[in-house]
Scaffold this active site. Structure first.
Site, PDB file in Angstrom:
ATOM      1  CE1 TYR A  28     -20.583  42.503 -44.402  1.00  0.00           C
ATOM      2  CE2 TYR A  28     -19.300  41.098 -45.860  1.00  0.00           C
ATOM      3  CZ  TYR A  28     -19.476  41.698 -44.630  1.00  0.00           C
ATOM      4  OH  TYR A  28     -18.544  41.509 -43.642  1.00  0.00           O
ATOM      5  CB  SER A  56     -15.401  41.904 -46.073  1.00  0.00           C
ATOM      6  OG  SER A  56     -15.772  40.705 -46.703  1.00  0.00           O
TER       7      SER A  56
HETATM    8  N1  LIG Z   1     -17.042  37.510 -38.812  1.00  0.00           N
HETATM    9  C1  LIG Z   1     -16.444  37.540 -39.991  1.00  0.00           C
HETATM   10  O1  LIG Z   1     -16.046  36.513 -40.535  1.00  0.00           O
HETATM   11  C2  LIG Z   1     -16.211  38.852 -40.684  1.00  0.00           C
HETATM   12  C3  LIG Z   1     -15.495  38.822 -41.883  1.00  0.00           C
HETATM   13  C4  LIG Z   1     -15.240  40.028 -42.546  1.00  0.00           C
HETATM   14  C5  LIG Z   1     -15.706  41.214 -42.037  1.00  0.00           C
HETATM   15  N2  LIG Z   1     -16.420  41.207 -40.867  1.00  0.00           N
HETATM   16  C6  LIG Z   1     -16.871  42.508 -40.371  1.00  0.00           C
HETATM   17  O2  LIG Z   1     -16.410  42.673 -39.059  1.00  0.00           O
HETATM   18  C7  LIG Z   1     -17.284  43.552 -38.350  1.00  0.00           C
HETATM   19  C8  LIG Z   1     -17.717  42.887 -37.042  1.00  0.00           C
HETATM   20  O3  LIG Z   1     -18.441  41.723 -37.380  1.00  0.00           O
HETATM   21  P1  LIG Z   1     -18.713  40.485 -36.401  1.00  0.00           P
HETATM   22  O4  LIG Z   1     -18.359  39.263 -37.154  1.00  0.00           O
HETATM   23  O5  LIG Z   1     -18.083  40.721 -35.079  1.00  0.00           O
HETATM   24  O6  LIG Z   1     -20.307  40.516 -36.338  1.00  0.00           O
HETATM   25  P2  LIG Z   1     -21.306  40.811 -35.125  1.00  0.00           P
HETATM   26  O7  LIG Z   1     -22.673  40.677 -35.693  1.00  0.00           O
HETATM   27  O8  LIG Z   1     -20.938  39.975 -33.959  1.00  0.00           O
HETATM   28  O9  LIG Z   1     -21.019  42.351 -34.792  1.00  0.00           O
HETATM   29  C9  LIG Z   1     -21.586  43.404 -35.493  1.00  0.00           C
HETATM   30  C10 LIG Z   1     -22.158  44.400 -34.498  1.00  0.00           C
HETATM   31  O10 LIG Z   1     -22.663  45.534 -35.198  1.00  0.00           O
HETATM   32  C11 LIG Z   1     -23.832  45.974 -34.521  1.00  0.00           C
HETATM   33  N3  LIG Z   1     -24.678  46.765 -35.395  1.00  0.00           N
HETATM   34  C12 LIG Z   1     -25.363  46.356 -36.484  1.00  0.00           C
HETATM   35  N4  LIG Z   1     -26.073  47.355 -36.990  1.00  0.00           N
HETATM   36  C13 LIG Z   1     -25.850  48.442 -36.205  1.00  0.00           C
HETATM   37  C14 LIG Z   1     -26.305  49.781 -36.205  1.00  0.00           C
HETATM   38  N5  LIG Z   1     -27.126  50.227 -37.150  1.00  0.00           N
HETATM   39  N6  LIG Z   1     -25.838  50.613 -35.248  1.00  0.00           N
HETATM   40  C15 LIG Z   1     -24.985  50.191 -34.300  1.00  0.00           C
HETATM   41  N7  LIG Z   1     -24.522  48.931 -34.241  1.00  0.00           N
HETATM   42  C16 LIG Z   1     -24.955  48.063 -35.178  1.00  0.00           C
HETATM   43  C17 LIG Z   1     -24.509  44.672 -34.108  1.00  0.00           C
HETATM   44  O11 LIG Z   1     -25.451  44.905 -33.077  1.00  0.00           O
HETATM   45  C18 LIG Z   1     -23.326  43.832 -33.665  1.00  0.00           C
HETATM   46  O12 LIG Z   1     -23.059  44.028 -32.299  1.00  0.00           O
HETATM   47  C19 LIG Z   1     -18.458  43.839 -39.312  1.00  0.00           C
HETATM   48  O13 LIG Z   1     -18.215  45.032 -40.003  1.00  0.00           O
HETATM   49  C20 LIG Z   1     -18.371  42.681 -40.293  1.00  0.00           C
HETATM   50  O14 LIG Z   1     -18.925  43.011 -41.535  1.00  0.00           O
HETATM   51  C21 LIG Z   1     -16.678  40.058 -40.182  1.00  0.00           C
END
Ligand SMILES: NC(=O)c1ccc[n+]([C@@H]2O[C@H](COP(=O)([O-])OP(=O)(O)OC[C@H]3O[C@@H](n4cnc5c(N)ncnc54)[C@H](O)[C@@H]3O)[C@@H](O)[C@H]2O)c1
Length: 271
Positions: A165, A152
Site C-alpha cells: 500500500y 496517504s
Molecule cells: N480511511 C483512511 O484513513 C484513508 C487514509 C489514507 C488514504 N485513504 C484512501 O482513501 C481512499 C478511499 O478510502 P476509504 O477509507 O473511503 O475506504 P473504502 O474501503 O470505504 O472505499 C474504497 C472503495 O474502493 C472500492 N474499490 C476497491 N477496489 C476496487 C476496484 N478494483 N474497482 C472499483 N472500486 C474498487 C471499494 O469497493 C470501496 O467502495 C482509498 O484510496 C484509500 O486508500 C484512506
C-alpha cells in the site's frame, strides 16, 4: 468573488463512490450542485448509492465497473459523455489494502505474499492511472478539467506493516506530479492534477485495526493518535472541503500538489 467555489453543473466522475471517503464526498458535491457519476464495482452497492443520490437530484448516474477494467471504463466514459456531454473532474477514490500485502506482527518481513503485493499495487496505482487515462481524455478536448487522487500518510513516511500500500501511494504522489506537468505542458493551464492525503479516518478497512468494539483504541490506534497533534481520527466530512477547493476555481493556480488532511500527523515527529 462568490463564484470561486461554485460547483453548479460541474460533471464529476467519482471512483470508489460506494466507499466511505469518496462516497461521502460524491454526495456532498451533488448537494452543492454538481452532476455526479458514482462508479463502483459492486452492482448492488452502486444501486444503493444511486437510489440515495436520486433523492438529492436526478443529475446523477451509476457506473458498475472495476477500476482495472480498461474496456469497462472506456464504455463508462462514452456513457458519461453521451448523457452529460462533458467531464469536469475525476476523483480517484478507489483503493485499499489486503492482508497478504502487509507484514502483520506474527510475520517476518520475508513472508510477504508477492501475489497480494502485486494486487495492492495494481488496485492503488493502476486503479488510478487507468481511470485517469480514460476520463481525462475529455479534458484534452475541453482544455479544462481536474483530477484528484488519493494519497496517504504512508507515501512519504514509513508506516509499519503496510508495504504494498505504501509503495503504491508513494507512486500516486509521483503520478500526480507527472500527470500535472504533462497535462499542463501539452494542453494548457485549464487542466490540473492534485491529490489529497488523508490522515487516519475510520473506514470499513481499518476500523478493526484502529478501534476495539467498545470504541477504545487498539494498540495501533493509540500509536496513531499519539502521532496526531489533534489527538483524534478524522471525520468523513473533514475531507470534503479539500476536495471542494481542489475542484473549484479557487485553486486555479494549484497543480501537482498533495494536500494533507491529517490533524497534523505529517508535521509531527511524534516526540
Ligand atoms: N480511511 C483512511 O484513513 C484513508 C487514509 C489514507 C488514504 N485513504 C484512501 O482513501 C481512499 C478511499 O478510502 P476509504 O477509507 O473511503 O475506504 P473504502 O474501503 O470505504 O472505499 C474504497 C472503495 O474502493 C472500492 N474499490 C476497491 N477496489 C476496487 C476496484 N478494483 N474497482 C472499483 N472500486 C474498487 C471499494 O469497493 C470501496 O467502495 C482509498 O484510496 C484509500 O486508500 C484512506
Amino acid at each position: 468573488m462568490n463564484q470561486l467555489f461554485d460547483l453548479n453543473g460541474k460533471v464529476i466522475v467519482v471512483t470508489g463512490a460506494t466507499g466511505i471517503l469518496a462516497g461521502g464526498a460524491a454526495k456532498y458535491l451533488q448537494q452543492n450542485g454538481a452532476k455526479v457519476i458514482y462508479l463502483g464495482r459492486n452492482q448492488e452497492r452502486v444501486d444503493k448509492a444511486i437510489s440515495e443520490a436520486n433523492e438529492i437530484s436526478q443529475d446523477c448516474m451509476g457506473l458498475t465497473c472495476d477500476v482495472l477494467d480498461e474496456r469497462g471504463l472506456k464504455e463508462g466514459y462514452e456513457a458519461v459523455l453521451s448523457r452529460f456531454g462533458r467531464i469536469d473532474a475525476l476523483i480517484n477514490g478507489a483503493g485499499g489494502n489486503m492482508p497478504g500485502a502487509t507484514i502483520g506482527p506474527d510475520k517476518e518481513i520475508f513472508d510477504l505474499d508477492l501475489d497480494d503485493y502485486a494486487k495492492v499495487m495494481d488496485l492503488n496505482l493502476k486503479g488510478t492511472v487507468i481511470p485517469t487515462l480514460t476520463f481525462a481524455q475529455a479534458f484534452k478536448e475541453q482544455k479544462s478539467g481536474c483530477v484528484i487522487n488519493f494519497s496517504s500518510m504512508s507515501s512519504t513516511q514509513a508506516l509499519t506493516r503496510v508495504l504494498g500500500y505504501s509503495n503504491a501511494k508513494a507512486a500516486i504522489d509521483n503520478f500526480t506530479r507527472w500527470m500535472a506537468t504533462e497535462m499542463a505542458s501539452k494542453y494548457g493551464d485549464g487542466i490540473r492534477v492534485n491529490a489529497v492525503a488523508p490522515g487516519f479516518f475510520i473506514s470499513k478497512q481499518n476500523k478493526a485495526l484502529l478501534t476495539n468494539e467498545d470504541g477504545s483504541f487498539t494498540e495501533r490506534g493509540q500509536q496513531v493518535i499519539n502521532k496526531t497533534p489533534f489527538r483524534r481520527f478524522g471525520k468523513q466530512e473533514e475531507i470534503y472541503g479539500a476536495i471542494h477547493y481542489l475542484i473549484s476555481d479557487s485553486s486555479s493556480f494549484v497543480t501537482g500538489t498533495v494536500l494533507a488532511v491529517d490533524g497534523g500527523f505529517s508535521c509531527f515527529c511524534g516526540v
